[in-house]
Design a protein around this motif. Structure first.
Motif, PDB file in Angstrom:
ATOM      1  N   ASN A  29      -5.959   5.480  -1.111  1.00 52.50           N
ATOM      2  CA  ASN A  29      -5.691   6.422  -0.015  1.00 52.50           C
ATOM      3  C   ASN A  29      -6.824   6.490   1.005  1.00 52.50           C
ATOM      4  O   ASN A  29      -6.896   7.413   1.801  1.00 52.50           O
ATOM      5  CB  ASN A  29      -5.384   7.823  -0.565  1.00 52.50           C
ATOM      6  CG  ASN A  29      -4.294   8.530   0.251  1.00 52.50           C
ATOM      7  OD1 ASN A  29      -3.672   7.927   1.129  1.00 52.50           O
ATOM      8  ND2 ASN A  29      -4.079   9.798  -0.026  1.00 52.50           N
ATOM      9  N   SER A  76       0.809  -1.228   0.000  1.00 48.12           N
ATOM     10  CA  SER A  76       0.000   0.000   0.000  1.00 48.12           C
ATOM     11  C   SER A  76       0.841   1.276   0.000  1.00 48.12           C
ATOM     12  O   SER A  76       1.852   1.385   0.693  1.00 48.12           O
ATOM     13  CB  SER A  76      -0.897   0.005   1.243  1.00 48.12           C
ATOM     14  OG  SER A  76      -1.538   1.255   1.352  1.00 48.12           O
ATOM     15  N   ASN A  77       0.378   2.235  -0.788  1.00 48.46           N
ATOM     16  CA  ASN A  77       0.943   3.585  -0.767  1.00 48.46           C
ATOM     17  C   ASN A  77       0.063   4.579  -0.021  1.00 48.46           C
ATOM     18  O   ASN A  77       0.307   5.785  -0.082  1.00 48.46           O
ATOM     19  CB  ASN A  77       1.156   4.089  -2.212  1.00 48.46           C
ATOM     20  CG  ASN A  77       2.416   3.524  -2.834  1.00 48.46           C
ATOM     21  OD1 ASN A  77       3.442   3.388  -2.180  1.00 48.46           O
ATOM     22  ND2 ASN A  77       2.338   3.195  -4.129  1.00 48.46           N
ATOM     23  N   TRP A  78      -0.970   4.081   0.651  1.00 45.19           N
ATOM     24  CA  TRP A  78      -1.859   4.986   1.375  1.00 45.19           C
ATOM     25  C   TRP A  78      -1.077   5.819   2.383  1.00 45.19           C
ATOM     26  O   TRP A  78      -0.305   5.290   3.171  1.00 45.19           O
ATOM     27  CB  TRP A  78      -2.950   4.228   2.113  1.00 45.19           C
ATOM     28  CG  TRP A  78      -3.963   3.546   1.218  1.00 45.19           C
ATOM     29  CD1 TRP A  78      -3.835   3.234  -0.091  1.00 45.19           C
ATOM     30  CD2 TRP A  78      -5.251   3.082   1.627  1.00 45.19           C
ATOM     31  NE1 TRP A  78      -4.966   2.607  -0.545  1.00 45.19           N
ATOM     32  CE2 TRP A  78      -5.850   2.501   0.477  1.00 45.19           C
ATOM     33  CE3 TRP A  78      -5.967   3.097   2.829  1.00 45.19           C
ATOM     34  CZ2 TRP A  78      -7.139   1.934   0.530  1.00 45.19           C
ATOM     35  CZ3 TRP A  78      -7.233   2.536   2.876  1.00 45.19           C
ATOM     36  CH2 TRP A  78      -7.812   1.971   1.732  1.00 45.19           C
ATOM     37  N   ASP A  88      -3.797  12.973  -0.504  1.00 47.66           N
ATOM     38  CA  ASP A  88      -3.183  12.851  -1.836  1.00 47.66           C
ATOM     39  C   ASP A  88      -4.166  12.289  -2.865  1.00 47.66           C
ATOM     40  O   ASP A  88      -4.875  11.324  -2.596  1.00 47.66           O
ATOM     41  CB  ASP A  88      -1.953  11.935  -1.765  1.00 47.66           C
ATOM     42  CG  ASP A  88      -1.351  11.714  -3.135  1.00 47.66           C
ATOM     43  OD1 ASP A  88      -0.980  12.725  -3.783  1.00 47.66           O
ATOM     44  OD2 ASP A  88      -1.289  10.552  -3.591  1.00 47.66           O
ATOM     45  N   ARG A 118       5.562  -2.350  -7.304  1.00 49.55           N
ATOM     46  CA  ARG A 118       5.669  -1.501  -6.119  1.00 49.55           C
ATOM     47  C   ARG A 118       7.121  -1.201  -5.778  1.00 49.55           C
ATOM     48  O   ARG A 118       7.482  -0.059  -5.485  1.00 49.55           O
ATOM     49  CB  ARG A 118       4.964  -2.197  -4.951  1.00 49.55           C
ATOM     50  CG  ARG A 118       5.069  -1.511  -3.605  1.00 49.55           C
ATOM     51  CD  ARG A 118       4.351  -0.176  -3.591  1.00 49.55           C
ATOM     52  NE  ARG A 118       4.349   0.392  -2.235  1.00 49.55           N
ATOM     53  CZ  ARG A 118       5.380   1.029  -1.700  1.00 49.55           C
ATOM     54  NH1 ARG A 118       6.494   1.159  -2.370  1.00 49.55           N
ATOM     55  NH2 ARG A 118       5.290   1.532  -0.475  1.00 49.55           N
ATOM     56  N   HIS A 167      -2.370  12.377   3.510  1.00 50.61           N
ATOM     57  CA  HIS A 167      -3.660  11.707   3.640  1.00 50.61           C
ATOM     58  C   HIS A 167      -4.708  12.248   2.688  1.00 50.61           C
ATOM     59  O   HIS A 167      -5.760  11.655   2.516  1.00 50.61           O
ATOM     60  CB  HIS A 167      -4.138  11.756   5.096  1.00 50.61           C
ATOM     61  CG  HIS A 167      -3.286  10.869   5.946  1.00 50.61           C
ATOM     62  ND1 HIS A 167      -3.296   9.490   5.825  1.00 50.61           N
ATOM     63  CD2 HIS A 167      -2.340  11.152   6.872  1.00 50.61           C
ATOM     64  CE1 HIS A 167      -2.412   8.959   6.667  1.00 50.61           C
ATOM     65  NE2 HIS A 167      -1.812   9.953   7.304  1.00 50.61           N
ATOM     66  N   ARG A 214       1.374   7.672   1.965  1.00 50.52           N
ATOM     67  CA  ARG A 214       2.771   7.919   1.597  1.00 50.52           C
ATOM     68  C   ARG A 214       3.015   9.355   1.137  1.00 50.52           C
ATOM     69  O   ARG A 214       4.060   9.937   1.414  1.00 50.52           O
ATOM     70  CB  ARG A 214       3.174   6.937   0.491  1.00 50.52           C
ATOM     71  CG  ARG A 214       4.584   7.103  -0.022  1.00 50.52           C
ATOM     72  CD  ARG A 214       4.929   6.009  -1.021  1.00 50.52           C
ATOM     73  NE  ARG A 214       6.199   6.208  -1.662  1.00 50.52           N
ATOM     74  CZ  ARG A 214       6.671   5.483  -2.673  1.00 50.52           C
ATOM     75  NH1 ARG A 214       5.922   4.482  -3.145  1.00 50.52           N
ATOM     76  NH2 ARG A 214       7.832   5.727  -3.220  1.00 50.52           N
ATOM     77  N   TRP A 215       1.999   9.899   0.416  1.00 46.58           N
ATOM     78  CA  TRP A 215       2.152  11.288  -0.053  1.00 46.58           C
ATOM     79  C   TRP A 215       1.120  12.205   0.620  1.00 46.58           C
ATOM     80  O   TRP A 215       0.671  13.180   0.031  1.00 46.58           O
ATOM     81  CB  TRP A 215       2.019  11.337  -1.578  1.00 46.58           C
ATOM     82  CG  TRP A 215       3.102  10.556  -2.280  1.00 46.58           C
ATOM     83  CD1 TRP A 215       4.417  10.903  -2.403  1.00 46.58           C
ATOM     84  CD2 TRP A 215       2.973   9.295  -2.943  1.00 46.58           C
ATOM     85  NE1 TRP A 215       5.108   9.944  -3.096  1.00 46.58           N
ATOM     86  CE2 TRP A 215       4.251   8.943  -3.441  1.00 46.58           C
ATOM     87  CE3 TRP A 215       1.907   8.400  -3.166  1.00 46.58           C
ATOM     88  CZ2 TRP A 215       4.488   7.756  -4.156  1.00 46.58           C
ATOM     89  CZ3 TRP A 215       2.135   7.230  -3.879  1.00 46.58           C
ATOM     90  CH2 TRP A 215       3.417   6.919  -4.353  1.00 46.58           C
ATOM     91  N   ASP A 259       8.595   1.195  -8.067  1.00 41.33           N
ATOM     92  CA  ASP A 259       7.869   2.469  -8.034  1.00 41.33           C
ATOM     93  C   ASP A 259       7.494   2.951  -9.434  1.00 41.33           C
ATOM     94  O   ASP A 259       7.732   4.110  -9.817  1.00 41.33           O
ATOM     95  CB  ASP A 259       8.688   3.532  -7.293  1.00 41.33           C
ATOM     96  CG  ASP A 259       8.251   3.675  -5.834  1.00 41.33           C
ATOM     97  OD1 ASP A 259       7.149   3.205  -5.488  1.00 41.33           O
ATOM     98  OD2 ASP A 259       9.001   4.265  -5.041  1.00 41.33           O
ATOM     99  N   THR A 273       0.744   7.234  -7.689  1.00 46.87           N
ATOM    100  CA  THR A 273       2.078   7.051  -8.256  1.00 46.87           C
ATOM    101  C   THR A 273       2.522   8.191  -9.175  1.00 46.87           C
ATOM    102  O   THR A 273       3.694   8.250  -9.534  1.00 46.87           O
ATOM    103  CB  THR A 273       2.151   5.723  -9.038  1.00 46.87           C
ATOM    104  OG1 THR A 273       1.094   5.714  -9.997  1.00 46.87           O
ATOM    105  CG2 THR A 273       2.033   4.535  -8.095  1.00 46.87           C
TER     106      THR A 273
END
Lengths: 313, 313, 313, 313
Positions: free
Chosen positions: C124, C18-20, C27, C228, C25, C22-23, C231, C31
């Motif tokens: 997200n 998960s990228n939740w 976002d 993943r 809350h 990462r950028w 990236d 990617t």
């Protein structure tokens, strides 16, 4: 019996006036059940001279939303079909068109029973979630009215009752006025009728321009018991049914005719009917009943239909 | 009087059977002029018991083109209108839908007078270039039929005449068969009638599947003088009017009923009517006439309307 | 590392990959955050000779759905705009068109992050109910990708790895094959890349016709950790990403690349890319990286865009 | 060289500046022929830091026509695709949308070469009747630009030249101003460039509201020789190209840039570009050239595409 009804009373109508289960627990037709063969036969019997009057406005793709209700009307032509289909021109040719529209809004249109919900329920207890984006109205689609709405129509002309050309914006028609109009006109609304209640809204707008706050004459929620008692099959006004501004300050009660009518009574509605020529014709003939012919789209899953109700005298 | 007509004869019909100028040089209604008040009154007088029968199929956005004619039927729902309009949810809610369709094709639909042209001319001499992409059909739009088509309907059941459930693909109905069906059924087509001619095409397809070359029973061009002499106001079959394969090898004459009917006679057509239940009802009641109620879209500039013609007995 | 992954493993990816957050809350880009200015600069630096190759098929309104995915493509022309707008013709004239389409389906199209959900959640943690019929995708609309997707593109040609013109339907590409293709081609997928994985599906269909059960080569769910770890900013195949038939018998896991990619990784996808000419070009130049330029619709609320990704060498 | 050009001179441009036949008699690309591989390579070489700036406004279905040009933007969502397709819900779900739009009008959009005609002819002598309602633009469709328009972009900021935030409505930009802006900015427009000419129209509207008569700054017809001499491949302004009110009283010459540009030069146009952020970025970096990436719809038969041109620095 006059005066605006209390909020609790209107909310009470949802139970008190309910037709849920009356025609079976899977019924999809609501008040159209009241248009029996006998009703249709009697309706045909009202015809005397054959005069026909349209109760609809034109839909114009170049002026799609005269009332400002978000209506879409598109018409895209395809010309020279013969060459397109056969790869060669001939002496004959054909055209066709794509038509796109949102009937709910400015046009004269029919509201089907899935159009409104209350506490998540449509008429007869069907769930509002039965209206799906892909399948459409899966339970209460307009196409169930396949036999059309061919019944006796009755006009009650409320401005005429008061001797005025139109009711003022904000005038809430109460059941006493409906009864007085019946009395004055010598007609009695009965089971299975299509009831047209004239406010003169469009005559007023034509003469004086749109109301700045979009106020209009319309029915008081207090007329709902009348509609239920008389077992009206279809209700229509020259406007959006309800008086505007709303009678109640309660947000949930701003459209009581739509809510109680569609959800509790299963009462089909026609918004924005053209009733001025009808009223003149009724007056001239001194006849307030007629054969009403209204046949909606037979399209699966829709909650509306642009309609042209026609009155035959 | 039988046998397929010669090409020159059919082309001659364009002059010989013409209604151009008959109702004035600016007439937009063609054979709908024949639906007079008297005709409507008499039509209402045919009603005996009030039974209603729909002559339309359902339109299904999930199966828009069962006949493979390039029909488009779209229905896109908008849910939760209350929150969208008012920015807050309430106990009531509403839905609406966008509907997009091309009615010319598979649906039961009305062909307006601007649909076909011959040598660049539509009915009454209007120019086919009067149909514009932006303005639509500027002269012969369907919305002129604002009073609807409420008249006497008559069914002529040709398979029943021959004692078969349906006519074979390629069977060209000639005027003798129309006259024989009248005789057998004890009914006479007269001015202003909506004439429904049953081929049994859809019953055959339901039983045997679609014909590999799309052949179908239909009217011979030889019936055109009959349609003109009897002054039929509306013609409809359970199919595309013409027999298929075409009677003539001449490319220009592959759709003679559409060409001569729409252009010369100004005859309104309904394609793909559902006539099987109608035929059963007529047979049961031994009555072949009925009140026909057909009210097309009142949309400016269109050449078609999806319709649900309803017969009341 | 080969072999189809266990169901539990794939479901585990939803957390593990998960990228939740990462950028941030809130976002909306997933990617696409990986396409930094530096990445774009380096991508421009890959250009050597300026050759451009389109990675899209044409969209054809007269053949809208070649793959049978329910695609709609409509194009309705309006001609003679000058007369329509100004009421008179001139020496100049103009045309315009209405275009209607559903991009999800047969066209080469971009899947935005709101297209898929898992357990009611989009990327997200946004709720799938944030996609509304009236407002559209209110949180993860494609229009957030306003800067486009201009980055380094890399092609991994799996049929070329195996020395065949195309992979057989049902071939599930595993991460070992991706690594082997990198090795063979001398290229390494890195952060911010648009990764195109060629299966040869369309070449196979062109040569042999559509597979009777719609089977196709595609990615194994086992490639998700690779996507993943590296990236990848955008993933595309000449098909629908996943191998068909599905690797798992679990209904919920029939589209693992879409589910895990869109929802967990926030990975943008392009379905149905045209990769055959790209592969030929890469082979000829022996260069497997290029400047990828893909700019989707900047329309508020959509979850798709028909796109024409262009590779510049 | 200043002063508005005489009508005869502008009409003369149609011959004098013509590119008909320059790239062959069947050429469909016009000035896009000028975007050679070398031009693309050089364009990529202008990238220094990778900053990306969108030159498009958002398209908003809930406010489709902010400029009042008759634009249509529709977006209808279909939710819960999984249940609709598979007859059962799962842990995953998907949505899609139908999008309908007329790009010619308010959006940032590309005009293809079939959009305008003069004396019945499009670019390169193709006949305007080659644009058909069914087949669309059969000769000069936008889909021919399949490689996109990836080239060097140059901004000429005319308000900055004059030290003002925007040009006044009615200001006609002449070729001297273009040359002076080149000089001031230290950039020279060359063959194959995408030229963006800033007027500040949208900045002015944002600050002062729409002009009552819709007047705007724009290019004088006198700039056409400049555009032809420099062999510009694409022209764009923050507006509709031409100054308004028109320089000429001749009805036929009210849109000279569109007429001469599209028809004679075969010059592709982008209307309503968003140039204010671009101008700020150029000023900050003191760099007026950039990699321009614009990839239109690859749809057969269209004359427009909504586009999001992106500048990379």
């Amino acid at each position: 019996m006059s005066g605006k009804p209390q909020d609790a009373e209107v909310i009470g109508y949802l139970q008190k006036l309910s037709n849920w289960g009356r025609w079976g627990h899977d019924d999809r037709l609501g008040t159209l059940n009241l248009v029996t063969d006998d009703v249709r036969r009697a309706a045909a019997g009202t015809v005397r001279d054959g005069t026909a009057v349209s109760l609809s406005f034109d839909m114009d793709p170049q002026n799609p939303d005269p009332l400002g209700h978000g209506t879409v009307i598109q018409r895209y032509m395809e010309l020279n079909e013969v060459e397109a289909l056969f790869g060669r021109a001939g002496r004959f040719d054909a055209v066709r068109e794509y038509v796109g529209l949102i009937a709910h809004g400015s046009p004269t249109h029919l509201d089907g029973l899935a159009h409104f919900s209350w506490d998540g329920k449509n008429y007869n207890g069907f769930d509002m979630s039965d209206v799906r984006t892909v399948g459409g109205a899966t339970k209460l689609s307009v196409h169930h009215a396949a036999q059309g709405i061919i019944t006796r129509g009755v006009l009650l002309d409320i401005p005429a009752l008061h001797g005025v050309p139109w009711l003022e914006p904000g005038h809430a028609i109460n059941p006493d006025e409906l009864a007085a109009a019946e009395e004055r006109q010598g007609v009695t609304v009965r089971a299975g009728d299509a009831l047209f209640v004239r406010t003169g809204n469009f005559a007023r707008t034509a003469a004086e321009g749109p109301h700045p706050d979009d106020h209009a004459a319309g029915l008081s929620a207090a007329t709902l018991p009348f509609l239920r008692e008389r077992d009206v099959a279809l209700l229509s006004t020259d406007g959006q049914q309800e008086v505007s501004p709303a009678e109640s300050a309660d947000f949930d009660l701003r459209m009581p005719i739509h809510v109680v009518g569609l959800v509790a009574l299963g009462l089909w509605l026609v918004d924005n009917a053209a009733l001025d020529e009808l009223a003149r014709t009724c007056q001239e003939k001194n006849r307030w009943e007629f054969l009403l012919s209204l046949v909606p789209w037979r399209m699966i899953g829709v909650t509306s239909s642009a309609v042209n109700p026609v009155a035959v005298f």
